[in-house]
Design a protein around this motif. Sequence first.
Motif, PDB file in Angstrom:
ATOM      1  N   SER A 106      37.298 130.221   1.752  1.00 26.66           N
ATOM      2  CA  SER A 106      38.261 130.081   0.715  1.00 26.66           C
ATOM      3  C   SER A 106      38.994 129.007   1.129  1.00 26.66           C
ATOM      4  CB  SER A 106      38.979 131.190   0.481  1.00 26.66           C
ATOM      5  OG  SER A 106      39.944 131.291   1.558  1.00 26.66           O
ATOM      6  N   HIS A 107      39.434 127.907   0.086  1.00 25.99           N
ATOM      7  CA  HIS A 107      40.284 126.886   0.320  1.00 25.99           C
ATOM      8  C   HIS A 107      41.596 127.387   1.200  1.00 25.99           C
ATOM      9  CE1 HIS A 107      42.151 123.063  -0.402  1.00 25.99           C
ATOM     10  NE2 HIS A 107      42.986 123.504  -1.114  1.00 25.99           N
ATOM     11  N   ALA A 108      41.970 128.323   0.901  1.00 25.69           N
ATOM     12  CA  ALA A 108      43.195 128.773   1.603  1.00 25.69           C
ATOM     13  C   ALA A 108      42.830 128.891   2.952  1.00 25.69           C
ATOM     14  CB  ALA A 108      43.729 130.179   0.800  1.00 25.69           C
ATOM     15  N   SER A 109      41.645 129.713   3.243  1.00 23.47           N
ATOM     16  CA  SER A 109      41.581 129.928   4.684  1.00 23.47           C
ATOM     17  C   SER A 109      41.199 128.922   5.604  1.00 23.47           C
ATOM     18  CB  SER A 109      40.183 130.706   4.635  1.00 23.47           C
ATOM     19  OG  SER A 109      40.400 132.247   4.330  1.00 23.47           O
ATOM     20  N   LEU A 110      40.660 127.337   4.563  1.00 20.53           N
ATOM     21  CA  LEU A 110      40.400 126.224   5.404  1.00 20.53           C
ATOM     22  C   LEU A 110      41.747 125.637   5.607  1.00 20.53           C
ATOM     23  CD1 LEU A 110      36.949 125.208   3.727  1.00 20.53           C
ATOM     24  CD2 LEU A 110      37.388 125.649   5.835  1.00 20.53           C
ATOM     25  N   MET A 111      42.432 125.545   4.785  1.00 21.86           N
ATOM     26  CA  MET A 111      43.909 125.068   4.760  1.00 21.86           C
ATOM     27  C   MET A 111      44.550 125.485   5.982  1.00 21.86           C
ATOM     28  SD  MET A 111      44.102 122.320   2.431  1.00 21.86           S
ATOM     29  CE  MET A 111      45.876 122.062   1.910  1.00 21.86           C
ATOM     30  N   LYS A 112      44.564 126.945   5.980  1.00 25.04           N
ATOM     31  CA  LYS A 112      45.266 127.455   6.916  1.00 25.04           C
ATOM     32  C   LYS A 112      44.701 127.048   8.582  1.00 25.04           C
ATOM     33  CE  LYS A 112      48.306 130.312   9.028  1.00 25.04           C
ATOM     34  NZ  LYS A 112      49.809 130.128   8.785  1.00 25.04           N
ATOM     35  N   SER A 113      43.338 127.123   8.393  1.00 20.26           N
ATOM     36  CA  SER A 113      42.728 126.619   9.688  1.00 20.26           C
ATOM     37  C   SER A 113      42.836 125.222  10.124  1.00 20.26           C
ATOM     38  CB  SER A 113      41.185 126.805   9.560  1.00 20.26           C
ATOM     39  OG  SER A 113      40.417 126.693  10.691  1.00 20.26           O
ATOM     40  N   ILE A 114      42.832 124.279   9.103  1.00 20.36           N
ATOM     41  CA  ILE A 114      43.341 122.790   9.584  1.00 20.36           C
ATOM     42  C   ILE A 114      44.741 122.922  10.076  1.00 20.36           C
ATOM     43  CG2 ILE A 114      43.835 120.697   8.279  1.00 20.36           C
ATOM     44  CD1 ILE A 114      41.284 121.568   6.359  1.00 20.36           C
ATOM     45  N   GLU A 115      45.568 123.591   9.464  1.00 23.96           N
ATOM     46  CA  GLU A 115      47.042 123.553   9.834  1.00 23.96           C
ATOM     47  C   GLU A 115      47.285 123.960  11.399  1.00 23.96           C
ATOM     48  OE1 GLU A 115      51.265 125.759   8.870  1.00 23.96           O
ATOM     49  OE2 GLU A 115      49.502 126.198   7.463  1.00 23.96           O
ATOM     50  N   ILE A 116      46.481 125.132  11.625  1.00 28.02           N
ATOM     51  CA  ILE A 116      46.427 125.510  13.030  1.00 28.02           C
ATOM     52  C   ILE A 116      45.890 124.735  14.063  1.00 28.02           C
ATOM     53  CG2 ILE A 116      45.483 127.388  14.508  1.00 28.02           C
ATOM     54  CD1 ILE A 116      45.941 129.419  12.109  1.00 28.02           C
ATOM     55  N   PHE A 117      44.789 124.187  13.620  1.00 31.49           N
ATOM     56  CA  PHE A 117      44.181 123.101  14.353  1.00 31.49           C
ATOM     57  C   PHE A 117      45.068 121.871  14.619  1.00 31.49           C
ATOM     58  CE2 PHE A 117      40.137 120.572  14.634  1.00 31.49           C
ATOM     59  CZ  PHE A 117      40.123 120.413  16.198  1.00 31.49           C
ATOM     60  N   GLY A 118      45.809 121.321  13.751  1.00 36.21           N
ATOM     61  CA  GLY A 118      46.533 120.384  13.672  1.00 36.21           C
ATOM     62  C   GLY A 118      47.902 120.428  14.530  1.00 36.21           C
ATOM     63  N   THR A 119      48.488 121.591  14.381  1.00 41.68           N
ATOM     64  CA  THR A 119      49.938 121.992  14.530  1.00 41.68           C
ATOM     65  C   THR A 119      49.967 122.610  16.077  1.00 41.68           C
ATOM     66  OG1 THR A 119      50.007 123.933  13.257  1.00 41.68           O
ATOM     67  CG2 THR A 119      50.834 121.752  12.309  1.00 41.68           C
ATOM     68  N   LYS A 120      48.961 123.583  16.096  1.00 39.43           N
ATOM     69  CA  LYS A 120      49.005 124.388  17.606  1.00 39.43           C
ATOM     70  C   LYS A 120      47.943 124.125  18.395  1.00 39.43           C
ATOM     71  CE  LYS A 120      51.001 128.415  14.795  1.00 39.43           C
ATOM     72  NZ  LYS A 120      50.685 129.780  14.419  1.00 39.43           N
ATOM     73  N   ILE A 121      46.621 123.907  18.060  1.00 34.90           N
ATOM     74  CA  ILE A 121      45.702 123.631  18.842  1.00 34.90           C
ATOM     75  C   ILE A 121      45.747 122.434  19.270  1.00 34.90           C
ATOM     76  CG2 ILE A 121      43.081 123.625  19.345  1.00 34.90           C
ATOM     77  CD1 ILE A 121      43.119 125.722  17.086  1.00 34.90           C
ATOM     78  N   ALA A 122      45.581 121.250  18.680  1.00 35.63           N
ATOM     79  CA  ALA A 122      45.461 119.898  19.160  1.00 35.63           C
ATOM     80  C   ALA A 122      46.470 119.544  19.964  1.00 35.63           C
ATOM     81  CB  ALA A 122      45.328 119.176  17.824  1.00 35.63           C
ATOM     82  N   PRO A 123      47.831 119.897  19.767  1.00 35.76           N
ATOM     83  CA  PRO A 123      49.114 119.377  20.755  1.00 35.76           C
ATOM     84  C   PRO A 123      48.702 120.006  22.076  1.00 35.76           C
ATOM     85  CG  PRO A 123      49.932 119.864  18.567  1.00 35.76           C
ATOM     86  CD  PRO A 123      48.504 120.378  18.544  1.00 35.76           C
ATOM     87  N   LYS A 124      48.380 121.410  22.165  1.00 38.57           N
ATOM     88  CA  LYS A 124      47.973 121.898  23.505  1.00 38.57           C
ATOM     89  C   LYS A 124      46.802 121.471  24.219  1.00 38.57           C
ATOM     90  CE  LYS A 124      51.616 125.118  23.615  1.00 38.57           C
ATOM     91  NZ  LYS A 124      52.696 125.068  24.458  1.00 38.57           N
TER      92      LYS A 124
END
Length: 343
Positions: free
Chosen positions: A318-336
């Motif tokens: 779903s679009h909602a799942s993808l938006m959440k995945s992108i948000e987590i990637f950019g704000t939690k995963i990528a910085p670490k």
Amino acid sequence: MELGVGMFGDNHYDATGKPLPAGERLRELIEEIKLMDEVGLDFYGIGEHHRPDYAVSTPEIILAAAATVTKNIKLGSAVTVLSSADPVRVYQQFATIDQLSNGRAEIVAGRGSFIESFPLYGYNLSDYDGLFEEKLDLLQKINHQNPLTWKGKYRAALNNQEILPRAVNDHLNIWVAVGGTPESVLRAGKAGLPVIFAIIGGSPVQFQPLFDYYKKVYQHFEHDMTKFEVGVHMHCLFGENSKQVADEYYPLYAAQMIRVGSSRGWPAYQRNQFDFGRGKDGALIVGDANEAIDKILQMQELFGLTRFSAHMDVGGPSHASLMKSIEIFGTKIAPKVREALRK
């Protein structure tokens, strides 16, 4: 290491298993790319397919639309099926995106893992390898010479022909996407082009000999090692709760694997394959941020990556799942990940 997202524009399906019209998915893609830019991801790639399970047959149009709503993210194909395309037109399209985006366009060229484009555009599958080799050579020449005189086997000759518009700084970054063949690695290494490996099954460690071979070929032909780039493209989806995201995603993922596999004689995809893929030795990164951080860093250490591409929309979550995945990637995963690589 650059961190970004690759997508194929997988369609959503109705309750009867019929793909929905492409319009909704296309509009969602633009929103998703806009969010990727806002959360600071480095690049976005969109694939080219000519099948009912994918909404995107012309990546260039999606990227041109995305250029108008983003500011920093690189925009490229994933991949352009160069064998059945005209390199002159490909260059013109991406040079146009490059001008629109102020220098953020790139091409990822490949032979394509699906073959629908060959009969669609009037090409013979028996020329599969020859077409790609000639067209990749022409695309590189267009990128470096203007006007251009050229003659080949599969396309009309060019005689002192100007090819316009030109990219910003008169140069486009061109990557080569490879599956797992030494021939593809050799071709890219000889040309000195960066490579992105699609690792979508089995154990990533099995690809280690190909990475080593690419580096040896690249060095053998005395290309500049300061420009050496290599990446991976892996199936991913991120959520807050590892088990929940896996359980919700599995039916969609398996359905797409079965759709693709049915045309290739593969056995039906099973949950044990999915679970192995999510494990420490598998090629899936489906889970929470901490699991993703560990596995991405593992890939970087194993292969010496300069780019990691998370392919997020396999099976049409779903679009909602993808938006959440992108948000987590950019704000939690990528910085670490970036923090760990700086140490």
